[in-house]
Write an enzyme that holds these catalytic residues in place. Structure first.
Site, short mmCIF file in Angstrom:
data_model
loop_
_atom_site.label_atom_id
_atom_site.label_comp_id
_atom_site.label_asym_id
_atom_site.label_seq_id
_atom_site.Cartn_x
_atom_site.Cartn_y
_atom_site.Cartn_z
N SER A 136 0.85 -1.19 0.00
CA SER A 136 0.00 0.00 0.00
C SER A 136 0.88 1.23 0.00
CB SER A 136 -0.90 0.01 1.24
OG SER A 136 -1.56 1.26 1.38
N TYR A 181 -1.33 -1.41 10.50
CA TYR A 181 -1.57 -1.75 9.09
C TYR A 181 -0.37 -1.38 8.22
CZ TYR A 181 -3.71 -1.92 4.49
OH TYR A 181 -3.97 -2.20 3.17
#
Length: 321
Positions: free
Chosen positions: A187, A200
């Site tokens: 990401s 995350y």
């Protein structure tokens, strides 16, 4: 010409050459079809089957469709059998390729022996490790995360352990055949230390480092291992952000990202996301972190998925979660 003048001229020339090379390398990313061409049968030459985790929706679903359109049979994996069966039917009806469904919950322990058994006899040329879990849609500090112990386990099992285990299952076959492609989805949020999404973002850093190390180990075996780190993509995890110039549909993002398969061990997947990555890395961390915490404490939420970054820049930067 004295020694000091010669030194500064040489230093200036070296700086010009250095940044000239960097600019040339960056310019290659603007024209992937020219610099990193793929043959019409590139993916099918890797093997008969592609395996995609987290394939019931979003980016994973788009990868499954795109690889099937390239002529590959696909194995799609996710939690919900009903949704997977629907996706399998759509892929089969659209492309005519075979689709195998494996319903499994990667958050749970001890699911990989069954997966390995179901994949045992397949000639797998492409693996896309896409499945991931977000600890909380609402950004929060680490200790404020609900059910923290269970959340840590879920994130590690799904975002970290699953990728390593799937590589362990599929990589030996690729090594034996001397070819294969592994795409691990990270990401853009992992570009820098990212407060309020700390757990995350850290799990996605693991994805990048693991992939880069694995590529160094197996590149000479004819295997391509690449991290893809998107920024804005309109998926459920990003709250279905409106599609625009920098927030892409899953289908468009995957189409662009596959053009970069031979571009190195990491890519942001599209021109606009490559530029966004450069911008994010250009903002001093002290400024960025201060602004993020300010938004969280005072003005949150302007949107769950759009992080206002002020200071040197005045932009809205979409982050794909």
């Amino acid at each position: 010409m004295d020694l000091m003048e010669l030194f500064f001229i040489s230093l200036g020339a070296a700086v010009v050459v250095y940044y000239g090379v960097k600019l040339l390398l960056f310019s290659r990313m603007l024209f992937p079809k020219l610099w990193f061409p793929l043959s019409k049968f590139f993916f099918t030459s890797m093997g008969e089957w592609a395996v995609v985790t987290g394939a019931s929706e979003g980016i994973g679903r788009a990868y499954a469709f795109m690889l099937a359109e390239q002529g590959m049979n696909v194995v799609i994996m996710s939690r919900t059998t009903v949704t997977l069966d629907q996706v399998a039917k759509e892929i089969g009806d659209t492309t005519g390729q075979k689709v195998k469904v494996i319903a499994t919950d990667f958050i749970k322990e001890n699911v990989f022996s069954e997966i390995e058994e179901q994949l045992r006899d397949l000639n797998i040329g492409v693996l896309v490790n896409n499945v991931g879990v977000l600890p909380s849609f609402i950004p929060c500090q680490f200790l404020e995360c609900a059910e923290l112990d269970q959340t840590v386990t879920k994130v590690i099992n799904c975002n970290v352990k699953t990728m390593a285990k799937m590589c362990k299952i599929i990589l030996p076959g690729m090594e034996n055949r001397g070819k294969g492609v592994i795409v691990n989805i990270s990401s853009g949020i992992a570009t820098i230390p990212f407060p309020l999404y700390t757990l995350y973002a850290a799990s996605k850093v693991f994805v990048e480092r693991f992939s880069q190390g694995l590529q160094a180990e197996y590149k000479d075996k004819g295997i391509i291992i690449q991290t893809v780190a998107p920024f804005g993509v309109s998926t459920r995890l990003s709250g279905y952000q409106p599609i625009n110039m920098v927030t892409l549909s899953p289908e468009d993002f995957v189409k662009y990202s596959l053009q970069y398969i031979r571009a190195g061990d990491k890519t942001n997947g599209s021109v606009c996301h490559i530029v966004l990555g450069w911008i994010l890395q250009s903002i001093p961390l002290k400024v960025l972190h201060g602004e993020l915490v300010e938004v969280y404490l005072i003005k949150w939420p302007p949107s769950v998925n759009v992080l206002p970054l002020r200071g040197f820049f005045s932009i809205n930067l979409p982050i794909s979660l």
